[in-house]
Design an enzyme around this catalytic site. Structure first.
Site, PDB file in Angstrom:
ATOM      1  N   GLN A  38       0.864  -1.189   0.000  1.00  0.00           N
ATOM      2  CA  GLN A  38       0.000   0.000   0.000  1.00  0.00           C
ATOM      3  C   GLN A  38       0.894   1.231   0.000  1.00  0.00           C
ATOM      4  O   GLN A  38       1.754   1.374   0.868  1.00  0.00           O
ATOM      5  CB  GLN A  38      -0.902   0.026   1.233  1.00  0.00           C
ATOM      6  CG  GLN A  38      -1.777   1.279   1.315  1.00  0.00           C
ATOM      7  CD  GLN A  38      -2.435   1.448   2.676  1.00  0.00           C
ATOM      8  OE1 GLN A  38      -2.567   2.577   3.166  1.00  0.00           O
ATOM      9  NE2 GLN A  38      -2.849   0.348   3.304  1.00  0.00           N
ATOM     10  N   ARG A  40       1.284   4.866   0.834  1.00  0.00           N
ATOM     11  CA  ARG A  40       0.654   5.880   1.680  1.00  0.00           C
ATOM     12  C   ARG A  40       1.550   7.106   1.710  1.00  0.00           C
ATOM     13  O   ARG A  40       2.614   7.105   2.320  1.00  0.00           O
ATOM     14  CB  ARG A  40       0.440   5.340   3.098  1.00  0.00           C
ATOM     15  CG  ARG A  40      -0.389   6.268   3.976  1.00  0.00           C
ATOM     16  CD  ARG A  40      -0.769   5.611   5.288  1.00  0.00           C
ATOM     17  NE  ARG A  40       0.341   5.494   6.207  1.00  0.00           N
ATOM     18  CZ  ARG A  40       0.293   4.890   7.389  1.00  0.00           C
ATOM     19  NH1 ARG A  40      -0.832   4.291   7.767  1.00  0.00           N
ATOM     20  NH2 ARG A  40       1.339   4.828   8.174  1.00  0.00           N
ATOM     21  N   GLU A  41       1.095   8.165   1.060  1.00  0.00           N
ATOM     22  CA  GLU A  41       1.875   9.403   0.971  1.00  0.00           C
ATOM     23  C   GLU A  41       0.959  10.574   1.299  1.00  0.00           C
ATOM     24  O   GLU A  41       0.404  11.230   0.413  1.00  0.00           O
ATOM     25  CB  GLU A  41       2.466   9.552  -0.436  1.00  0.00           C
ATOM     26  CG  GLU A  41       3.438   8.444  -0.827  1.00  0.00           C
ATOM     27  CD  GLU A  41       4.718   8.485  -0.009  1.00  0.00           C
ATOM     28  OE1 GLU A  41       5.206   9.586   0.293  1.00  0.00           O
ATOM     29  OE2 GLU A  41       5.231   7.400   0.330  1.00  0.00           O
ATOM     30  N   ASP A  71      -6.198   6.117   0.319  1.00  0.00           N
ATOM     31  CA  ASP A  71      -7.130   7.252   0.239  1.00  0.00           C
ATOM     32  C   ASP A  71      -7.395   7.782  -1.170  1.00  0.00           C
ATOM     33  O   ASP A  71      -8.540   8.059  -1.509  1.00  0.00           O
ATOM     34  CB  ASP A  71      -6.655   8.434   1.103  1.00  0.00           C
ATOM     35  CG  ASP A  71      -6.668   8.116   2.581  1.00  0.00           C
ATOM     36  OD1 ASP A  71      -7.263   7.087   2.958  1.00  0.00           O
ATOM     37  OD2 ASP A  71      -6.080   8.879   3.358  1.00  0.00           O
ATOM     38  N   ASP A  90     -12.809   8.789   5.204  1.00  0.00           N
ATOM     39  CA  ASP A  90     -12.589   9.021   3.777  1.00  0.00           C
ATOM     40  C   ASP A  90     -13.861   8.694   2.990  1.00  0.00           C
ATOM     41  O   ASP A  90     -14.932   8.500   3.572  1.00  0.00           O
ATOM     42  CB  ASP A  90     -11.416   8.169   3.286  1.00  0.00           C
ATOM     43  CG  ASP A  90     -10.128   8.484   4.037  1.00  0.00           C
ATOM     44  OD1 ASP A  90      -9.905   9.673   4.341  1.00  0.00           O
ATOM     45  OD2 ASP A  90      -9.366   7.545   4.338  1.00  0.00           O
ATOM     46  N   SER A 109     -10.162   0.638   6.919  1.00  0.00           N
ATOM     47  CA  SER A 109      -9.699   0.538   8.303  1.00  0.00           C
ATOM     48  C   SER A 109     -10.894   0.441   9.245  1.00  0.00           C
ATOM     49  O   SER A 109     -11.856   1.200   9.127  1.00  0.00           O
ATOM     50  CB  SER A 109      -8.861   1.766   8.672  1.00  0.00           C
ATOM     51  OG  SER A 109      -7.719   1.870   7.848  1.00  0.00           O
ATOM     52  N   THR A 135       1.195   3.528  17.846  1.00  0.00           N
ATOM     53  CA  THR A 135       2.066   3.604  16.686  1.00  0.00           C
ATOM     54  C   THR A 135       2.597   5.013  16.500  1.00  0.00           C
ATOM     55  O   THR A 135       1.880   5.991  16.745  1.00  0.00           O
ATOM     56  CB  THR A 135       1.326   3.155  15.406  1.00  0.00           C
ATOM     57  OG1 THR A 135       2.138   3.408  14.271  1.00  0.00           O
ATOM     58  CG2 THR A 135      -0.001   3.879  15.251  1.00  0.00           C
ATOM     59  N   THR A 137       3.759   6.021  13.504  1.00  0.00           N
ATOM     60  CA  THR A 137       3.641   6.401  12.102  1.00  0.00           C
ATOM     61  C   THR A 137       2.321   7.077  11.773  1.00  0.00           C
ATOM     62  O   THR A 137       2.146   7.625  10.703  1.00  0.00           O
ATOM     63  CB  THR A 137       3.790   5.159  11.196  1.00  0.00           C
ATOM     64  OG1 THR A 137       2.737   4.248  11.484  1.00  0.00           O
ATOM     65  CG2 THR A 137       5.133   4.493  11.434  1.00  0.00           C
ATOM     66  N   LYS A 138       1.385   7.015  12.711  1.00  0.00           N
ATOM     67  CA  LYS A 138       0.081   7.603  12.456  1.00  0.00           C
ATOM     68  C   LYS A 138      -0.580   7.899  13.795  1.00  0.00           C
ATOM     69  O   LYS A 138      -0.534   7.082  14.713  1.00  0.00           O
ATOM     70  CB  LYS A 138      -0.786   6.619  11.645  1.00  0.00           C
ATOM     71  CG  LYS A 138      -2.128   7.173  11.196  1.00  0.00           C
ATOM     72  CD  LYS A 138      -2.860   6.139  10.356  1.00  0.00           C
ATOM     73  CE  LYS A 138      -4.207   6.647   9.875  1.00  0.00           C
ATOM     74  NZ  LYS A 138      -4.935   5.636   9.081  1.00  0.00           N
ATOM     75  N   VAL A 197       4.576  -1.207   8.785  1.00  0.00           N
ATOM     76  CA  VAL A 197       5.088   0.068   8.257  1.00  0.00           C
ATOM     77  C   VAL A 197       6.557   0.210   8.622  1.00  0.00           C
ATOM     78  O   VAL A 197       7.436  -0.205   7.874  1.00  0.00           O
ATOM     79  CB  VAL A 197       4.268   1.266   8.793  1.00  0.00           C
ATOM     80  CG1 VAL A 197       4.651   2.548   8.028  1.00  0.00           C
ATOM     81  CG2 VAL A 197       2.770   1.027   8.661  1.00  0.00           C
ATOM     82  N   MET A 278      17.675 -12.827  39.422  1.00  0.00           N
ATOM     83  CA  MET A 278      16.622 -11.930  39.891  1.00  0.00           C
ATOM     84  C   MET A 278      16.878 -10.508  39.381  1.00  0.00           C
ATOM     85  O   MET A 278      16.998  -9.552  40.138  1.00  0.00           O
ATOM     86  CB  MET A 278      16.557 -11.940  41.420  1.00  0.00           C
ATOM     87  CG  MET A 278      15.661 -13.013  42.004  1.00  0.00           C
ATOM     88  SD  MET A 278      16.143 -14.700  41.621  1.00  0.00           S
ATOM     89  CE  MET A 278      14.886 -15.614  42.492  1.00  0.00           C
TER      90      MET A 278
END
Length: 515
Positions: A38, A40-41, A71, A90, A109, A135, A137-138, A197, A278
């Site tokens: 995918q 994604r930019e 998207d 979207d 999603s 995450t 990245t998003k 990702v 321990m």
């Protein structure tokens, strides 16, 4: 085009290491086994997006795998990509289908069952489920759903007549991929793959990283296999050799344990032939987990954030190396803090054995429990306890050891009830903690048969207690403890000498629930 969702790469140009390009990272990842890409930019102008998409599409077409565009339907149409992936905010699936036509792939999603239900009704081709974990990245709109959230959506999908593929996304990396893929499975349904990702795009060696992650997806770990239909007599025959092997191999037992139990647990570990460590130092957890004959005992003596971070850090390292991990959810039902800590641990890690008293195991299973501090005050029927133990073992792909006047051990298919032990064990501190140490040691030398390891550990401990209680000079709990250590040592030596006579004391039976 048939779609394989096993290892789904999602790009992010901002994560590409210096000295290379996105195209080079994707090409290497495809060589390593990526099955779907995918693009994604988010912050790229349309002209540049199309230019980059054409280059990536050339790579995916050459490899015979689909390219989806995140998207942007216009970009997907411009380069004739195989499909798109859209978010909840979207364009809707129905409109996307009208614009793209019946043959393009449309993924969406989802985080909740309600969103998954609508996506299925609208005709989505697959679901991207998450975020599983936090995450970088998003920025997620919703809190992470963890393993439990994945299970909810997979349970829903198992009831849908038309099969809809599902992939998990959200901090799925080398440390989490195996657990996400295999622990989330529910009866009749499992994930079709993982979406990755940063673990690949930011990797210095995306080809080997992809290959390793694909193996984690394709190859079920040892704890997914179950040896069923075993009889008590067959188990008893195998116990001496297992315990002798503990002495032969001297496994390393890393223990995150209650401070009141440290000395006792260390001595018990030594008495049975294993080596205790321990350490609470997070920076050395990786080195300890890298020892081939090592295991981890997480004794949940505290549920404060810093302790929870330590437990997660340790289990992550041991899970990555496929080393056995034992969970002792001390006082799990006593407070909301501890209940939430248990949920967090189960969402983040796999445990080969979960050991606790009735109240603790009931809490871990999501049932109402009765506890006073760390002690269980429950008094359920044996049928109820077996039912809870079997359900938890099946759900978590683990071995459940529920301690009490009768000890219940279950892998979800086979359940044994053991009736050895002595009341002195309930009058000393840390008796449950040290049983966890023995369970961890035994699980190292019987990794593929954790049920056998659990039965061996419990019988060794409880029969040693019976022998110690009647030894000369033992008058109560104070004189009982040192003799208990001696008896554990003696049983170890007997096994090393192929003497199994002590097992004649074993009171063990297989329990079958009536339906």
């Amino acid at each position: 085009m048939a779609v394989d969702y096993s290892l789904y790469l999602v790009t992010d140009s901002g994560l590409v290491p210096p000295g290379t390009t996105l195209e080079e990272q994707v090409e290497k990842a495809i060589k390593g086994g990526v099955t779907l890409v995918q693009l994604r930019e988010k912050d790229t102008e349309t002209k540049d997006f199309i230019k980059k998409a054409k280059k990536i599409h050339d790579l995916t077409k050459k490899a015979g795998i689909p390219l989806l565009i995140n998207d942007r339907l216009d970009v997907a149409l411009a380069i004739d990509a195989e499909g798109v992936h859209i978010g909840q905010e979207d364009i809707d699936v129905a409109t996307a289908r009208k614009l793209l036509g019946p043959d393009k792939i449309i993924g969406i999603s989802v985080t909740y069952v309600s969103e998954a239900t609508k996506a299925v009704e609208d005709g989505a081709d697959y679901l991207g489920v998450g975020a599983v974990y936090d995450t970088s990245t998003k920025i997620p709109k919703n809190p992470p759903i963890g393993i439990s959230g994945l299970r909810k959506i997979l349970s829903y999908l198992s009831s849908v007549k038309t099969y809809i593929p599902a992939v998990a996304i959200g901090s799925v990396n080398l440390a989490t991929a195996r657990n996400v893929m295999h622990l989330s499975a529910v009866p009749g349904r499992s994930l079709d793959g993982i979406a990755v990702v940063s673990a690949i795009i930011a990797s210095a060696d995306p080809e080997s990283t992809s290959r390793e992650m694909l193996n984690m997806v394709k190859e079920a770990p040892y704890w997914m296999s179950v040896i069923n239909d075993r009889t008590p007599s067959a188990i008893l025959n195998d116990i001496p050799a297992l315990l002798a092997k503990v002495q032969e191999e001297g496994p390393l037992v890393h223990q995150l344990i209650n401070r009141v139990a440290i000395n006792f647990a260390a001595n018990v570990t030594l008495a049975i032939g294993a080596s205790p460590v321990m350490s609470e130092n997070i920076p050395e957890f990786g080195d300890l987990a890298s020892v081939p004959s090592s295991s981890l005992l997480v004794n949940m003596n505290s549920a404060v954030p810093e302790s929870l971070d330590r437990y997660i850090a340790a289990t992550t390292k041991y899970n990555l190396q496929l080393r056995p991990v034992v969970l002792d959810p001390v006082g799990a039902g006593f407070s909301s803090l501890r209940r939430e800590a248990v949920k967090t641990l189960l969402n983040r890690a796999h445990f080969d054995i979960i050991k606790g008293n009735e109240g603790e195991i009931f809490t871990v299973a999501g049932e109402t429990s009765s506890m006073r501090g760390v002690d269980s005050t429950g008094n359920s029927t044996i049928e109820k306890k077996v039912h809870i133990a079997e359900g938890l073992a099946t759900k978590e792909k683990t071995i459940v050891v529920m301690t009490g006047p009768q000890d219940i051990i279950s892998d979800g298919l086979t359940t044994f009830v053991l009736s050895n032990g002595h009341e002195y064990l309930s009058h000393i501190t840390a008796s449950g903690c040290v049983l966890g140490s023995i369970l961890a040691a035994c699980s190292v030398v019987s990794k593929e048969d954790r049920f056998l390891a659990a039965v061996a550990a419990v019988l060794m401990f409880t029969i040693a207690a019976e022998r110690a209680a009647v030894a000369p000079g033992v008058r109560g709990p104070g004189t009982f403890i040192p003799v208990l250590l001696d008896e554990l040592y003696i049983l170890k030596q007997m096994c090393a000498n192929n003497d199994s006579s002590w097992l004649e004391q074993a009171r063990i039976e297989r329990y079958l629930l009536t339906t």
